[in-house]
Design an enzyme around this catalytic site. Structure first.
Site, PDB file in Angstrom:
ATOM      1  CG  LEU A 204      57.269  -5.954  20.071  1.00 22.13           C
ATOM      2  CD1 LEU A 204      58.389  -5.764  21.092  1.00 22.13           C
ATOM      3  CD2 LEU A 204      56.530  -7.272  20.328  1.00 22.13           C
ATOM      4  CG  HIS A 205      59.705  -0.373  16.728  1.00 23.28           C
ATOM      5  ND1 HIS A 205      59.235   0.374  17.775  1.00 23.28           N
ATOM      6  CD2 HIS A 205      60.830   0.258  16.282  1.00 23.28           C
ATOM      7  CE1 HIS A 205      60.018   1.409  17.961  1.00 23.28           C
ATOM      8  NE2 HIS A 205      60.999   1.379  17.075  1.00 23.28           N
ATOM      9  NE  ARG A 206      63.875   1.664  20.120  1.00 18.09           N
ATOM     10  CZ  ARG A 206      64.653   2.689  19.830  1.00 18.09           C
ATOM     11  NH1 ARG A 206      65.787   2.499  19.185  1.00 18.09           N
ATOM     12  NH2 ARG A 206      64.307   3.912  20.140  1.00 18.09           N
TER      13      ARG A 206
END
Length: 357
Positions: A204-206
């Protein structure tokens, strides 16, 4: 000898460059200068990749990170231009869709240095994503466009590249080259406690998810439900994501581990039951290792995976995420149609670079 100046700055680019640089080293008549912008500056997000993947240490290190997109890109433009003027390469090679990609392509094109773009033609058709803007603009100033898929070639054709003085080539995906090359070196991440035998691997990083409080809350809730009701969730978490979750006071109940190196990531991909991600590259990596993928985005650059039924898009909706995991958990994926070139992309790229001088 032809002199290539390669620009990298972020984790996916390190991996892509590792196999192309290896192919350059094995070829005659072509040499490489490596410039690292510093966009990823955490040791676990940069140095470890050079050490593990055997990429030559950068000849030029800029140490540019942090700040807003315009600020970062502007600083990179200034320093990359200086490096290009000093080293006078015959061509600049850029990867993917980061600020480093765009800055390198713009700086080179302004100096009339030809630009080759690896991973050209990808489109999510979501202009809210900074990566989409970077892709489109980089393609526009590149004269050699290395496309990983048929879909990417078709995207460029629809944008009129058939009438432009640019060479569009479908070469396959260098990430598959890397996956095949480095699979034997994979090792489990160092952890204070043993990882579960069966687990869901999440990333999870966007910014479209982490910077939107509603989307981030929905995703964290979904991860918690999957972890509690279906299978343990293992989440290597980027420091920025960790900080944003804490800032929003969200209770993340999954198994959180520190960012991992590429070989550890390969091990996780090869041992998980399903991949749950908002990353572009991880969608493909899941496919390379025969794992179904659930993508927490509204669009994807890798539409062929959706068409093949091995990747399901859910957006940031809790119910859709949980439902997709339930449908796909434990399912095996088979690459029956050789979607990404069979591991020969880097060799094709170097052959074309030699021919395009």
């Amino acid at each position: 000898m032809q002199k290539i100046l390669t620009i990298i700055g972020a984790r996916p680019q390190f991996i892509k460059a590792s196999v192309v640089s290896r192919a350059i080293q094995q070829a005659e008549g072509i040499g490489e200068i490596m410039l690292h912008t510093g966009q990823h500056f955490d040791a676990n997000m940069s140095d470890v990749f050079f050490n593990q993947l055997g990429i030559p240490r950068p000849d030029i290190q800029l140490d540019i990170h942090g700040g807003k997109h315009g600020e970062m890109t502007g600083r990179m433009l200034i320093e990359i231009e200086q490096a290009l003027a000093e080293h006078e390469p015959d061509r600049v090679l850029v990867y993917g869709d980061t600020n480093s990609t765009l800055a390198g392509a713009l700086a080179a094109s302004k100096l009339h240095i030809p630009v080759a773009h690896v991973e050209a033609g990808l489109r999510s058709f979501n202009m809210d994503m900074p990566e989409e803007i970077n892709r489109i603009l980089t393609d526009q100033v590149s004269d050699v466009l290395f496309c990983p898929t048929t879909t990417a070639v078709q995207n460029l054709d629809k944008e009129g590249f058939g009438n432009k003085p640019a060479k569009v080539l479908q070469v396959g995906d260098v990430m598959q080259d890397a996956a095949l090359l480095f699979a034997e070196k994979a090792a489990p991440p160092v952890s204070d406690t043993a990882l579960p035998d069966k687990f869901v691997l999440a990333t999870l990083h966007r910014a479209e998810n982490t910077d939107d409080p509603v989307r981030l809350e929905q995703i964290v809730h979904a991860l918690n439900l999957v972890h509690e009701e279906q299978a343990p969730v293992v989440l290597p978490i980027h420091p920025r994501t960790r900080n944003l979750i804490a800032k929003q006071n969200l209770d993340l109940k999954v198994r959180v581990i520190d960012p991992v190196g590429y070989f550890e990531m390969v091990w996780l991909l090869n041992h998980c039951q399903l991949v749950l991600t908002d990353s572009g590259g991880v969608q493909k990596e899941a496919f390379f290792f025969g794992r179904p993928c659930v993508t927490m985005r509204d669009q994807t650059e890798w539409v062929e995976l959706v068409d093949e039924g091995v990747n399901e898009l859910t957006g940031a909706d809790t119910a859709r995420i949980v439902g997709a995991v339930s449908r796909n958990l434990g399912r095996r994926v088979v690459d029956t149609n050789q979607l990404y070139g069979g591991g020969q992309a880097s060799k094709r790229i170097v052959e074309e670079l030699k021919a395009a001088r």
